[in-house]
Design a protein around this motif. Sequence first.
Motif, PDB file in Angstrom:
ATOM      1  N   THR A  41      66.241  15.461  45.990  1.00 46.28           N
ATOM      2  CA  THR A  41      65.741  14.702  47.136  1.00 46.28           C
ATOM      3  C   THR A  41      66.857  13.896  47.771  1.00 46.28           C
ATOM      4  O   THR A  41      67.640  13.245  47.087  1.00 46.28           O
ATOM      5  CB  THR A  41      64.603  13.763  46.706  1.00 46.28           C
ATOM      6  N   TRP A  69      57.633  17.636  55.295  1.00 47.80           N
ATOM      7  CA  TRP A  69      58.818  17.145  54.593  1.00 47.80           C
ATOM      8  C   TRP A  69      59.253  15.750  55.042  1.00 47.80           C
ATOM      9  O   TRP A  69      60.094  15.123  54.398  1.00 47.80           O
ATOM     10  CB  TRP A  69      59.977  18.117  54.788  1.00 47.80           C
ATOM     11  N   ALA A  86      62.108   9.136  54.935  1.00 47.97           N
ATOM     12  CA  ALA A  86      62.526   9.986  53.815  1.00 47.97           C
ATOM     13  C   ALA A  86      62.200  11.443  54.110  1.00 47.97           C
ATOM     14  O   ALA A  86      61.277  11.752  54.865  1.00 47.97           O
ATOM     15  CB  ALA A  86      61.842   9.536  52.529  1.00 47.97           C
ATOM     16  N   ASN A  88      61.870  15.483  52.129  1.00 48.97           N
ATOM     17  CA  ASN A  88      61.646  16.149  50.851  1.00 48.97           C
ATOM     18  C   ASN A  88      61.885  17.644  51.031  1.00 48.97           C
ATOM     19  O   ASN A  88      61.192  18.296  51.813  1.00 48.97           O
ATOM     20  CB  ASN A  88      60.222  15.893  50.365  1.00 48.97           C
ATOM     21  N   GLN A  90      61.307  20.123  49.048  1.00 46.46           N
ATOM     22  CA  GLN A  90      60.471  21.018  48.259  1.00 46.46           C
ATOM     23  C   GLN A  90      59.769  22.042  49.155  1.00 46.46           C
ATOM     24  O   GLN A  90      59.113  21.695  50.137  1.00 46.46           O
ATOM     25  CB  GLN A  90      59.430  20.227  47.477  1.00 46.46           C
TER      26      GLN A  90
END
Length: 245
Positions: A41, A69, A86, A88, A90
């Motif tokens: 991350t 995300w 933020a 992400n 993934q």
Amino acid sequence: VVLDAGSGPLNIPVTLTIGQSAAFVTAPATMTFLQNVGAGTSVPQILALNSGTAGLRFQATATASGGTWLTVTPTEGQTPANLTVAVNPQGLSAGTYTGTVTIRSVDGVAPTVQVRVTYTLAQPVPTISALKSAAANEATGRLTPGMLIELYGSGLGPVEGVLSRVGSNNRLETITGDTRVLFDEVPSPLLFVRNDQVNAIVPYEVSNRRTVRVVVSSAGNRSFPLTFEVAQAEPARVEEEPGPE
């Protein structure tokens, strides 16, 4: 303002106050995140929110292309405030993604402001840090045709491990997870591919060569070539754990 009331002028005082208009101001005006695939991350960034009038109530939302995300916290509050933005990775593959953090006035007294967010996931350049003989489970500088090897490093393949399959020609694949291992440009049969490890078989085409250059190609990126000696045979002891009696 002077009015003539007939019996004389009538003075009415008028006061004009010019106040500062309500508006949101963000710093920075745009945001950029950059990281390699498989790096985990990314570190969140701070979005400073101010206004001409302190105590301006706001709502913050995040929208993104290609998934969910992008996040922003807190989602409401009063100016001045620091928002945490933020990302992400993934579920995302290598590429560039765009999103928006939108700031709205709860009371409708200030125009809506949008902050563009660009998120780039780059495919890292493969790096070979070690090559081991799978049979001897130790590093080697000499390769033999048909030898089982393990390559270690970074950026060697996908984040999640992928097992190779037997193709329609009854041979192991030479490309798995968009990864290849090349011996003087000859692709080797693959057994397992992951970001930090590749298991492969030295192709028999390297026979009768004194040296061979080994390169890992992943998602179109190539590692720096490593040169190894070639031997026709390399005896090694295979250690096997005792099975059940």
